[in-house]
Design a protein around this motif. Structure first.
Motif, PDB file in Angstrom:
ATOM      1  N   PRO A 106     115.772  26.153  90.977  1.00  0.00           N
ATOM      2  CA  PRO A 106     115.306  25.288  92.067  1.00  0.00           C
ATOM      3  C   PRO A 106     116.283  25.189  93.235  1.00  0.00           C
ATOM      4  O   PRO A 106     115.856  25.152  94.395  1.00  0.00           O
ATOM      5  N   SER A 107     117.573  25.165  92.968  1.00  0.00           N
ATOM      6  CA  SER A 107     118.542  25.048  94.064  1.00  0.00           C
ATOM      7  C   SER A 107     118.449  26.241  95.011  1.00  0.00           C
ATOM      8  O   SER A 107     118.543  26.081  96.234  1.00  0.00           O
ATOM      9  N   PHE A 125     113.741  38.477  99.282  1.00  0.00           N
ATOM     10  CA  PHE A 125     113.772  37.574  98.133  1.00  0.00           C
ATOM     11  C   PHE A 125     112.878  38.160  97.055  1.00  0.00           C
ATOM     12  O   PHE A 125     111.822  38.719  97.355  1.00  0.00           O
ATOM     13  N   SER A 126     113.266  37.966  95.826  1.00  0.00           N
ATOM     14  CA  SER A 126     112.393  38.220  94.691  1.00  0.00           C
ATOM     15  C   SER A 126     112.368  36.931  93.878  1.00  0.00           C
ATOM     16  O   SER A 126     113.406  36.472  93.400  1.00  0.00           O
ATOM     17  N   ILE A 127     111.195  36.334  93.777  1.00  0.00           N
ATOM     18  CA  ILE A 127     111.059  35.077  93.048  1.00  0.00           C
ATOM     19  C   ILE A 127     110.840  35.400  91.576  1.00  0.00           C
ATOM     20  O   ILE A 127     109.817  35.973  91.214  1.00  0.00           O
ATOM     21  N   THR A 175     112.847  24.578  86.651  1.00  0.00           N
ATOM     22  CA  THR A 175     112.218  23.493  87.411  1.00  0.00           C
ATOM     23  C   THR A 175     111.687  22.419  86.477  1.00  0.00           C
ATOM     24  O   THR A 175     111.838  21.222  86.743  1.00  0.00           O
ATOM     25  N   LEU A 176     111.078  22.852  85.383  1.00  0.00           N
ATOM     26  CA  LEU A 176     110.465  21.906  84.455  1.00  0.00           C
ATOM     27  C   LEU A 176     111.384  21.507  83.302  1.00  0.00           C
ATOM     28  O   LEU A 176     111.000  20.690  82.466  1.00  0.00           O
ATOM     29  N   ALA A 177     112.584  22.084  83.247  1.00  0.00           N
ATOM     30  CA  ALA A 177     113.529  21.815  82.157  1.00  0.00           C
ATOM     31  C   ALA A 177     112.872  22.071  80.809  1.00  0.00           C
ATOM     32  O   ALA A 177     112.939  21.261  79.895  1.00  0.00           O
ATOM     33  N   LEU A 233     107.756  25.016  95.237  1.00  0.00           N
ATOM     34  CA  LEU A 233     108.957  25.842  95.426  1.00  0.00           C
ATOM     35  C   LEU A 233     108.583  27.277  95.779  1.00  0.00           C
ATOM     36  O   LEU A 233     109.175  27.873  96.691  1.00  0.00           O
ATOM     37  N   VAL A 234     107.602  27.834  95.085  1.00  0.00           N
ATOM     38  CA  VAL A 234     107.154  29.206  95.378  1.00  0.00           C
ATOM     39  C   VAL A 234     106.644  29.279  96.814  1.00  0.00           C
ATOM     40  O   VAL A 234     107.013  30.180  97.574  1.00  0.00           O
ATOM     41  N   ARG A 235     105.805  28.321  97.196  1.00  0.00           N
ATOM     42  CA  ARG A 235     105.279  28.279  98.573  1.00  0.00           C
ATOM     43  C   ARG A 235     106.408  28.221  99.586  1.00  0.00           C
ATOM     44  O   ARG A 235     106.418  28.956 100.585  1.00  0.00           O
TER      45      ARG A 235
END
Length: 151
Positions: A7-8, A23-25, A34-36, A58-60
């Motif tokens: 996330p950071s 970027f490669s997500i 993100t969801l731990a 975050l993806v958006r």
């Protein structure tokens, strides 16, 4: 380029875009962090869900940051090869998907069967939802239009 897997990094994408060419997500890790939720831990793996609104935001935002900076953005991981997310990712502005070979035919079928305007409408609707359940239900209904046998 850089991998966006935490996330950071996603939150700082606008700053990183000034320094890299792409970027490669990495969706598997991005969802997990993100969801731990450790997707390999069977006690909590059921909570691992790429459709969670926090993950989608975050993806958006990473796709938008890449677009604003004029750099390429791709998505890899299970989300990229899952036809359930194809319309959404396309509608968010993604044009490069990295997936396993067996996933290509269904994803390709959806991309070839829709318009960018339809994909953008799907993305706008999805981003208005506040639960993964709403997201999943809507994406299943939309995907079923292209691949009825998928669900």
């Amino acid at each position: 380029g850089i991998m966006i897997e935490v996330p950071s990094a996603a939150l700082m994408a606008g700053h990183f875009a000034k320094e890299v060419n792409f970027f490669s997500i990495g969706t598997n890790d991005l969802v997990q962090y993100t969801l731990a939720v450790d997707r390999t831990n069977e006690r909590v793996a059921g909570l691992f869900c790429p459709a969670h609104p926090a993950v989608l935001a975050l993806v958006r935002d990473v796709i938008r940051a890449g677009s604003r900076a004029g750099i390429g953005v791709s998505v890899c991981g299970e989300m990229a090869g899952d036809p359930l997310y194809t319309l959404l990712l396309l509608g968010l502005g993604l044009t490069t998907f990295s997936m396993n070979g067996p996933d290509v035919p269904e994803v390709k079928k959806i991309i070839r069967s829709t318009t960018m305007e339809n994909a953008r409408q799907v993305a706008r609707k999805v981003m208005s939802f506040d639960s993964e359940r709403q997201v999943m239900h809507f994406l299943r209904e939309e995907t079923r239009k292209f691949i009825p046998e998928a669900f």
